[in-house]
Design a protein around this motif. Structure first.
Motif, short mmCIF file in Angstrom:
data_model
loop_
_atom_site.label_atom_id
_atom_site.label_comp_id
_atom_site.label_asym_id
_atom_site.label_seq_id
_atom_site.Cartn_x
_atom_site.Cartn_y
_atom_site.Cartn_z
N LEU A 186 6.66 9.53 -2.32
CA LEU A 186 5.72 10.09 -3.48
C LEU A 186 5.74 9.37 -4.91
CD1 LEU A 186 3.63 12.32 -3.80
CD2 LEU A 186 5.34 13.81 -4.53
N ASP A 187 6.95 9.07 -5.02
CA ASP A 187 7.39 8.37 -6.54
C ASP A 187 6.81 7.21 -6.37
OD1 ASP A 187 8.69 10.57 -7.98
OD2 ASP A 187 10.72 9.85 -7.18
N ARG A 188 6.90 6.25 -5.39
CA ARG A 188 6.36 4.99 -5.23
C ARG A 188 4.73 4.94 -5.29
NH1 ARG A 188 10.79 4.23 -1.62
NH2 ARG A 188 9.48 4.93 0.09
N CYS A 189 4.26 5.81 -4.61
CA CYS A 189 2.69 6.10 -4.55
C CYS A 189 2.34 6.51 -6.09
CB CYS A 189 2.14 7.04 -3.59
SG CYS A 189 0.57 7.29 -3.49
N THR A 190 2.76 7.18 -6.72
CA THR A 190 2.43 7.64 -8.05
C THR A 190 2.53 6.59 -8.83
OG1 THR A 190 3.21 10.10 -7.67
CG2 THR A 190 2.98 9.35 -9.94
N PRO B 147 -7.66 2.22 -5.17
CA PRO B 147 -7.39 0.93 -5.00
C PRO B 147 -6.75 0.83 -3.51
CG PRO B 147 -6.97 1.14 -7.30
CD PRO B 147 -7.09 2.61 -6.63
N ALA B 148 -5.74 1.53 -3.34
CA ALA B 148 -5.04 1.18 -2.09
C ALA B 148 -5.90 1.65 -0.73
CB ALA B 148 -3.68 2.25 -2.05
N GLU B 149 -6.76 2.49 -1.02
CA GLU B 149 -7.82 2.78 0.05
C GLU B 149 -9.11 2.39 0.35
OE1 GLU B 149 -6.09 5.10 2.09
OE2 GLU B 149 -4.55 5.47 0.79
N ALA B 150 -9.32 1.22 -0.69
CA ALA B 150 -10.65 0.62 -0.63
C ALA B 150 -10.53 -0.27 0.68
CB ALA B 150 -10.76 -0.63 -1.81
N THR B 151 -11.49 -0.21 1.50
CA THR B 151 -11.84 -1.29 2.60
C THR B 151 -13.22 -1.96 2.49
OG1 THR B 151 -10.64 0.40 4.05
CG2 THR B 151 -11.93 -1.03 5.21
N VAL B 152 -13.01 -3.37 2.67
CA VAL B 152 -14.28 -4.20 2.38
C VAL B 152 -14.80 -4.29 3.96
CG1 VAL B 152 -14.99 -6.36 1.84
CG2 VAL B 152 -13.34 -5.42 0.51
N SER C 28 0.82 -1.26 -0.04
CA SER C 28 0.03 -0.06 -0.03
C SER C 28 0.92 1.36 0.21
CB SER C 28 -0.89 0.06 1.12
OG SER C 28 -1.55 1.16 1.40
N PRO C 29 1.31 1.63 -0.86
CA PRO C 29 2.25 2.95 -1.14
C PRO C 29 1.67 4.18 -0.54
CG PRO C 29 2.38 1.57 -3.39
CD PRO C 29 1.07 0.91 -2.46
N ALA C 30 0.18 4.11 -0.75
CA ALA C 30 -0.48 5.39 -0.22
C ALA C 30 -0.39 5.32 1.21
CB ALA C 30 -1.94 5.34 -0.79
N ALA C 31 -0.58 4.25 1.88
CA ALA C 31 -0.39 4.31 3.47
C ALA C 31 1.10 4.40 3.70
CB ALA C 31 -0.90 2.83 3.85
N GLU C 32 1.97 4.25 2.93
CA GLU C 32 3.19 4.34 3.11
C GLU C 32 3.75 5.86 3.16
OE1 GLU C 32 7.87 3.19 2.17
OE2 GLU C 32 6.14 2.55 0.92
N LEU C 33 3.03 6.56 2.27
CA LEU C 33 3.24 7.90 2.02
C LEU C 33 2.75 8.78 2.97
CD1 LEU C 33 4.08 10.37 0.38
CD2 LEU C 33 1.95 10.27 -1.12
N ARG C 34 1.49 8.39 3.42
CA ARG C 34 1.06 8.97 4.65
C ARG C 34 1.79 8.77 5.88
NH1 ARG C 34 -4.62 7.51 2.48
NH2 ARG C 34 -5.53 9.52 2.22
N ALA C 35 2.38 7.57 6.25
CA ALA C 35 3.12 7.42 7.34
C ALA C 35 4.25 8.13 7.39
CB ALA C 35 3.62 6.05 7.27
N VAL C 36 5.04 8.35 5.95
CA VAL C 36 6.27 8.96 5.90
C VAL C 36 6.03 10.54 6.13
CG1 VAL C 36 7.98 9.85 4.33
CG2 VAL C 36 7.28 7.35 4.44
N LEU C 37 5.04 11.08 5.48
CA LEU C 37 4.52 12.34 5.61
C LEU C 37 4.18 12.90 7.31
CD1 LEU C 37 2.05 12.84 2.69
CD2 LEU C 37 4.42 14.08 2.88
N ARG C 38 3.42 12.02 7.86
CA ARG C 38 3.29 12.34 9.19
C ARG C 38 4.61 12.19 10.19
NH1 ARG C 38 -1.25 12.98 11.50
NH2 ARG C 38 -2.26 12.64 9.53
N SER C 39 5.48 11.45 9.77
CA SER C 39 6.61 11.25 10.71
C SER C 39 7.86 12.20 10.39
CB SER C 39 7.44 9.83 10.52
OG SER C 39 7.62 9.58 8.98
N ARG C 40 7.61 12.95 9.22
CA ARG C 40 9.14 13.68 8.54
C ARG C 40 8.60 15.03 8.33
NH1 ARG C 40 13.49 11.99 9.52
NH2 ARG C 40 14.50 11.45 7.47
#
Length: 660
Positions: free
Chosen positions: A123-127, A519-524, A72-84
């Motif tokens: 950001l590159d990975r998420c894009t 896709p990365a944010e879809a939750t069933v 989930s690159p989108a989740a990873e981007l959120r984590a990096v943004l929040r920590s950095r």
């Protein structure tokens, strides 16, 4: 670029909740890992209740245990943004960010900045995995976290496409202005409709930077953008464009009515303080060249409020307002109401039309084909622009009214007042009978539900010991999956029904909808999930949380819904849902912002057996509200059907006697 605040840590860190999103598991699972695995990375900071961990150590641990932390690159981007980076840092990053050679950069002429470099790689990975729009939206969400903006909503792509098609019906617009451009959706739609020059302004600098990146990347056109309040600090004073597209802020009380009292834009009347939307309408008109067209997305109350009657009358009388298009609820925020598109044209000294087009797309059919419906709306508008406007009438969808018939004492521009379905007496009588039958069935269900609403007694006054949602998440008692914005949907999720924010309050089951999630944010959804809308969901302005039932299981969570997954050994879901919207939580749930954060909401600390008793009663109360809402809606539909039939001459009272 220099970041603010204390020196950045030498390693990126993540919280336990962010680890759960990286690994695609619940927050409770991460807590179990920490207790059961001696080799789980030790905390490197934070507090006892909110520890943070070395992101690189966490990645290595996940890989070593057969888990893919990068799925989930989108989740990873959120984590990096929040920590950095702080929100202010992200705002500056957005302003400097550029796309070059398939990568994100902020320029070559700067000193090495480790936090920013880490963010750019994420950001590159998420894009690459999720698309540019998803990546930029995540950046903007972080940048907007400390900004309290109210009454501002994004424009979903289907609505933006329809608005652009309307202004392009006569001829492709050469240049288009959006004076409240937000993230740039309307400018992208304008480019797709043929515009070559794009102008936009927004009061939030983060939104302007977001629009620059999105519009440039998606259209290949570099837009002309300005920062500031368009009403009080117009960045494009003197610009006359072929078209204006606008989804303005709603319900502004401080838009500058006193300071702008003598502004020359108010050609059709000084907007009252409570009618900011009519100021935006006239601002749009002021930026049109003769013969130009504007499409403005407005809340339905603007069509009927008494305070705006004089301006509405002047717009109609001058032939400037040409069409009002009513949208169904659920296609744009606020989800629970059907917005209107006002279509306006600036006089080019030609003859003024003496007709007005009304379109009502609220078909009340959950499986409506929005693309086909939009095509019918656009075709009705094109026909209306022709030599014979009355040919635009489309049974059940569009009606053409004479201006003299609209200019009554109220000048109510609500499309449903003018759009008439088939008025053949037998058909009207059958529809009315069906509506009355539905009303009877719904009132019977309501009566049965009221009878079941029992099981409480007087209690001595008690004070609660309570805990916040954030604290429950930190202790592993529940997993908080944050609300997401709409975006492209993957094939797997597209095959599932979607539960939208309005469905949470109404109790309606999931269905096919135009609302989508990346896709990365879809939750069933699973039965027992606690659903909290991020948008206000009832007439009182609150947020009606509820618990997903068996009918919701397997559906995809739509945009703007926070999801709480409670540990059933510690928490009763209905107990949590009931207290989220009441007591001391009520003031916080009535906030207007769509970036609603439930972390501070408080839940009483009670034994599980007592929680079950409260939960059972909260569930019955929710079902009673649902039954009451259904009965009220059925009564309204029956009244509308009968009134329409009587006033149109398709029905008449029978001879059953005096009803007084």
């Amino acid at each position: 670029m220099q970041t603010s605040g204390d020196p950045a840590p030498t390693v990126p860190t993540v919280s336990a909740s962010e680890i759960s999103r990286l690994a695609g598991v619940t927050r409770a699972t991460v807590s179990n890992w920490r207790r059961r695995h001696d080799d789980f990375p030790a905390a490197v900071g934070g507090s006892e209740n909110r520890p943070v961990f070395d992101l690189n150590e966490v990645r290595e641990w996940l890989i070593g245990h057969g888990l893919d932390p990068a799925r989930s690159p989108a989740a990873e981007l959120r984590a990096v943004l929040r920590s950095r980076l702080t929100p202010a840092d992200v705002a500056r990053l957005l302003d400097e960010l550029e796309r070059a050679d398939g990568r994100w950069t902020i320029g070559d002429h700067r000193d090495s900045d480790e936090p920013v470099d880490e963010v750019l790689r994420a950001l590159d990975r998420c894009t690459a995995a999720e698309g540019m729009r998803v990546a930029i939206d995540i950046l903007a969400e972080r940048g907007l976290e400390e900004i309290a903006a109210t009454g501002v909503y994004p424009t979903p792509e289907p609505v933006a496409t329809l608005m652009a098609a309307v202004v392009a019906a006569a001829a492709p617009p050469i240049d288009v202005l959006d004076p409240a451009c937000g993230g740039g959706s309307l400018l992208c739609a304008a480019r797709a409709a043929g515009a070559r020059e794009l102008y936009g302004q927004d009061v939030l600098a983060v939104q302007v930077a977001r629009a620059r990146l999105v519009v440039t990347a998606e259209t290949g056109v570099t837009p002309h953008l300005g920062v500031g309040d368009s009403l009080s600090a117009d960045a494009f004073a003197g610009l006359e464009a072929a078209a204006v597209l606008c989804n303005p802020p709603y319900g502004q009380r401080d838009w500058g009515s006193a300071e702008l009292a003598f502004d020359p834009r108010w050609e059709y009347g000084l907007p009252p303080r409570g009618e900011s939307e009519l100021a935006w309408v006239q601002h749009a008109l002021a930026h049109l060249r003769p013969g130009g067209t504007a499409a403005v997305l407005l809340p339905p109350a603007v069509a009927a409020r008494n305070a705006g009657r004089k301006i509405r009358a002047n717009l109609v009388r001058a032939g400037t307002l040409r069409a009002v298009i009513g949208l169904p609820p659920g296609v744009a925020q606020p989800w629970h109401i059907g917005l209107h598109i006002w279509v306006l044209r600036k006089s080019d000294s030609g003859p003024v039309g003496d007709h007005l087009l009304f379109v009502d797309t609220d078909t009340e059919q959950p499986d409506t084909d929005w693309a086909a419906l939009s095509d019918r709306v656009a075709e009705a508008w094109r026909t209306f622009l022709g030599a014979t406007p009355r040919r635009a009438a489309d049974a059940g969808l569009a009606a053409v009214a004479r201006l003299i018939d609209v200019l009554d004492d109220t000048v109510d521009l609500t499309p449903a007042r003018y759009v008439r379905t088939d008025l053949e007496p037998r058909a009207v009588s059958d529809r009315t009978a069906a509506a009355v039958t539905t009303l009877g069935e719904s009132t019977t269900r309501l009566a049965a539900q009221v009878a079941a609403l029992t099981g409480w007694r007087e209690s001595p006054e008690r004070s609660w010991r309570s805990v916040t949602v954030a604290e429950l998440a930190d202790r592993g008692r529940l997993d908080w999956i944050r609300a997401v914005h709409g975006g492209p949907v993957d094939a797997e999720s597209a095959a599932r029904p979607v539960l939208t924010a309005p469905d949470v309050a109404s109790g309606a089951p999931p269905s096919a909808t135009t609302a989508t999630v990346a896709p990365a944010e879809a939750t069933v959804l699973a039965a027992g999930d606690i659903l909290v809308p991020a948008v206000r969901s009832d007439r009182g302005g609150g947020r009606a949380a509820r618990v997903a039932g068996p009918q919701d299981a397997g559906a995809v969570r739509g945009p703007h819904i926070h999801l709480l997954r409670a540990d059933p050994a510690s928490l009763d879901p209905w107990f949590v849902a009931g207290f989220l919207g009441g007591g001391e939580n009520q003031p916080m749930t009535r906030t207007a912002t769509i970036r609603f954060d439930p972390s501070r909401l408080r839940i009483p600390i009670l034994p599980l057996a007592e929680q079950h008793r409260y939960g059972a009663l909260f569930r019955e109360l929710f079902l009673t509200r649902v039954a009451a809402r259904e009965a009220a809606d059925a009564a309204e539909r029956a009244a509308e059907q009968l009134t329409a039939g009587l006033t149109a001459g398709a029905l008449e009272p029978d001879d059953t006697g005096d009803r007084r």
